[in-house]
Design a protein around this motif. Structure first.
Motif, short mmCIF file in Angstrom:
data_model
loop_
_atom_site.label_atom_id
_atom_site.label_comp_id
_atom_site.label_asym_id
_atom_site.label_seq_id
_atom_site.Cartn_x
_atom_site.Cartn_y
_atom_site.Cartn_z
N PHE A 1 0.87 -1.18 0.00
CA PHE A 1 0.00 0.00 0.00
C PHE A 1 0.91 1.23 0.00
N ASP B 1 -10.58 6.15 -3.01
CA ASP B 1 -10.54 4.69 -3.03
C ASP B 1 -9.62 4.16 -1.94
N LYS B 2 -8.70 5.01 -1.47
CA LYS B 2 -7.75 4.60 -0.44
C LYS B 2 -8.13 5.14 0.95
N TRP B 3 -8.72 6.33 0.99
CA TRP B 3 -8.89 7.02 2.27
C TRP B 3 -10.36 7.38 2.52
N THR C 1 -7.47 4.32 6.43
CA THR C 1 -7.55 3.24 5.41
C THR C 1 -8.52 2.16 5.87
N LYS D 1 -11.39 1.32 5.14
CA LYS D 1 -12.19 0.63 4.11
C LYS D 1 -11.33 0.10 2.94
N SER D 2 -10.04 0.48 2.88
CA SER D 2 -9.24 0.10 1.71
C SER D 2 -8.08 -0.84 2.05
N HIS D 3 -7.49 -0.64 3.22
CA HIS D 3 -6.30 -1.45 3.50
C HIS D 3 -6.18 -1.77 4.99
N TYR E 1 -5.81 -1.05 10.67
CA TYR E 1 -5.72 -0.11 9.56
C TYR E 1 -5.05 1.17 10.04
#
Length: 628
Positions: free
Chosen positions: A394, A406-408, A479, A481-483, A594
């Motif tokens: 990431f 899409d990342k944050w 993050t 929801k993304s990482h 996260y």
């Protein structure tokens, strides 16, 4: 009361004396990464692949065989040249070529091509041939045969039987006899004789009166028969017919001797006999003429000189050597050494030898090059272990000029989940707006804390989300929801634009808010950074299990610093600019977390010094290549 344990304190004396500058670390990292990429590029490069291929080739049996073949071919060609030069200077070859250029041989060879010799040899071949002898004998036999027939005929013609036969044949008596034999008189006599001798006549005569019989037709016929019997011609006829001479004549007429005489006479009078005799005589005359011509030519001085040289021992030795394999090999070698094939072979051998030498030189040059020596020094070293062991999973460098959603996300996870809105914690005096306080410029992201009034929701137990007015605003990015990640290395390059009493945070948290790790927490003063790990269960009355550490002496507001957190199954490590500032082997989180970057105000504030900000240049998350 929470379970709190304090770790070691790290004191960093002076501003930058004990910790590397961020610019140097980034430059070192960039250099290392570039060198690592250079190594990978070099490993994949055609030049290294070519070198390895060349190295394998130079150590291969193929190379050894080719080198041996080249040297062998070179030696072979040089051997041919040397052999030719040696033979050329030898007495045997010098004598041969001296004789070959002699006037006598040239005269001999010149005459050997002459029409005169060709005519002589052709004539000799002809008159000494079996065909010539056979033809001559055949013509002689033919002539003799014809002459013998003439002699034989002459002998027969003189013989007494032949003379008697032809004397009788030409006699007047035979001619008279033949005339009578064809006469009507003889014919009538023969008819009457047959009739008189028949049974019919006998019966008729016996039946008739003897006195009257002579007057009957039968009597008249008998009278005519008797009269004819007394005829001179018929008496002569029958006397000649019954004579011995006529009998001998008739017998000889049927004899082989007369038949042979007649056949010979007919043949000797034929054109066939005359042609055969003429052909034989003319043919013999021609053959004898050719034989005489050959005898005359054979005696000529030119022919004698030619054959004397031809039959000499020197010439025979010359001819034998000229037909020898030794001379043939020499001439073939001379021809080969003057050929394009030889020249091309020499050029090919030289080119191949040069090509192989060039390959060896190229191999040695590359082997001794700085680049290859560098490659050997680093390829198996541990210099790049850090890069090899960690895989980037990431990253964000905020270079797009706007936040990558899409990342944050720009609010707490629970607000996003339950109310689809931002909210503040119960102790917050600054409301974390939903992205309004997140700014991107110059390839970095700022979370800005300002003095400004706003309304928002706040979490208060036991009431839940309650509307509230705030005099300050701030922000966060997450993050959630993304990482999410369990174990790894987590880094961010951060600069704090400090103003008291704003809190500046870089932290990680799980779905259930525990575990929770503070990677950077600055809330008392800008030279005192708190680090902590929080584990356990929020429902536990005694609170989470917390281990805290802090380090002092570094003014983190003066520059960007790289904050690193390394999480393994049995250890937590905090670094600032590659310097370890805390290590921990207890309270190790064992579930995914996260990233969160946030600013907040929790203490007394008068608004002085604002706005303040947490400035993030980049964020990176890594996993070990051999993951846990």
């Amino acid at each position: 009361m929470a379970n709190i344990a304090f770790g070691s304190k790290y004191f960093i004396f002076s501003k930058f004396s004990s910790i590397p500058k961020t610019s140097k670390i980034e430059q070192d990292r960039a250099n290392l990464l570039k060198e690592f990429y250079d190594l990978n590029d070099f490993i994949k490069s055609e030049e290294l692949n070519d070198f390895k291929t060349l190295d394998n080739y130079l150590n291969s049996s193929e190379y050894k065989e080719l080198s041996t073949s080249i040297q062998s071919k070179k030696k072979q060609e040089q051997g041919k040249i040397k052999s030719y030069e040696t033979q050329k200077k030898s007495k045997k070859f010098r004598d041969y070529f001296k004789f070959k250029e002699s006037p006598k041989l040239k005269s001999y060879l010149s005459f050997s091509e002459s029409q005169e010799l060709r005519d002589y040899e052709e004539l000799e071949k002809h008159v000494t041939s079996p065909e010539f002898e056979n033809k001559k004998r055949s013509l002689e036999d033919q002539k003799a045969a014809e002459e013998n027939k003439i002699k034989e005929f002459a002998t027969l013609k003189k013989s007494k039987p032949i003379k008697d036969y032809f004397r009788m044949k030409e006699s007047s008596k035979l001619k008279e006899f033949k005339t009578i034999s064809k006469s009507s008189e003889l014919e009538k006599f023969n008819e009457l004789e047959i009739y008189i001798s028949s049974e019919e006549f006998r019966k008729a005569k016996n039946a008739a009166d003897q006195k009257e019989f002579k007057n009957t037709p039968e009597g008249e016929k008998e009278h005519d028969f008797v009269a004819l019997k007394k005829s001179r011609n018929l008496k002569f006829y029958f006397k000649f017919k019954d004579s011995a001479k006529y009998e001998n004549y008739l017998a000889f007429k049927k004899s082989n001797e007369l038949e042979k005489y007649n056949v010979l006479q007919e043949y000797l009078n034929s054109s066939d006999h005359k042609e055969k005799l003429r052909t034989a005589e003319q043919g013999l005359e021609k053959l004898n003429g050719q034989l005489n011509d050959y005898q005359q030519k054979k005696k000529s001085s030119t022919i004698k000189t030619y054959y004397k040289f031809h039959n000499s021992q020197k010439f025979k030795d010359f001819q034998a050597f000229e037909k020898s394999k030794e001379l043939a090999d020499y001439i073939e070698l001379k021809k080969y050494l003057a050929s394009e094939e030889h020249k091309e072979t020499l050029i090919s051998v030289e080119e191949k030898e040069k090509a192989e030498t060039d390959k060896k030189k190229k191999h040695e040059d590359f082997k001794n090059s700085k680049k290859y020596k560098w490659y050997l020094s680093v390829k198996d070293s541990n210099k790049f272990d850090e890069l090899k062991n960690w895989k980037l999973v990431f990253t964000d460098d905020f270079a797009d000029g706007e936040l990558n959603t899409d990342k944050w996300i720009t609010r707490y996870l629970w607000g996003d989940k339950f109310i689809n809105d931002a909210y503040a914690l119960e102790v917050d005096k600054a409301f974390p707006t939903d992205g309004n306080n997140v700014e991107l410029s110059n390839n970095s992201l700022k979370i800005v804390t300002r003095k400004e009034q706003t309304e928002g929701k706040a979490w208060k137990q036991p009431f839940g989300f309650i509307p509230q007015k705030f005099d300050y605003t701030t922000g966060l990015i997450s993050t959630a929801k993304s990482h999410r990640q369990k174990y790894g290395k987590f880094e961010a390059k951060i600069k704090v634009n400090y103003a008291k009493p704003v809190n500046y945070n870089f932290w990680m948290v799980s779905e259930k808010n525990l575990p929770h790790v503070d990677i950077l927490k600055l809330n008392k003063k800008k030279t005192k950074v708190e680090l902590a790990s929080h584990t356990g269960d929020l429902t536990n009355e005694s609170g989470p299990d917390t281990i805290k550490s802090e380090f002092s002496g570094l003014d983190v507001a003066q520059d960007y610093f790289i904050y690193t957190f390394i999480w393994t199954p049995d250890k937590l490590t905090w670094k600032i600019n590659e310097v370890i500032v805390n290590e921990q082997k207890k309270n190790i989180p064992q579930e995914e977390m996260y990233l969160v970057f946030s600013s907040s105000i929790t203490g007394k504030v008068d608004g002085g010094g604002l706005p303040a900000s947490l400035e993030i240049d980049w964020v990176k998350c890594y996993k070990l290549v051999l993951d846990y």
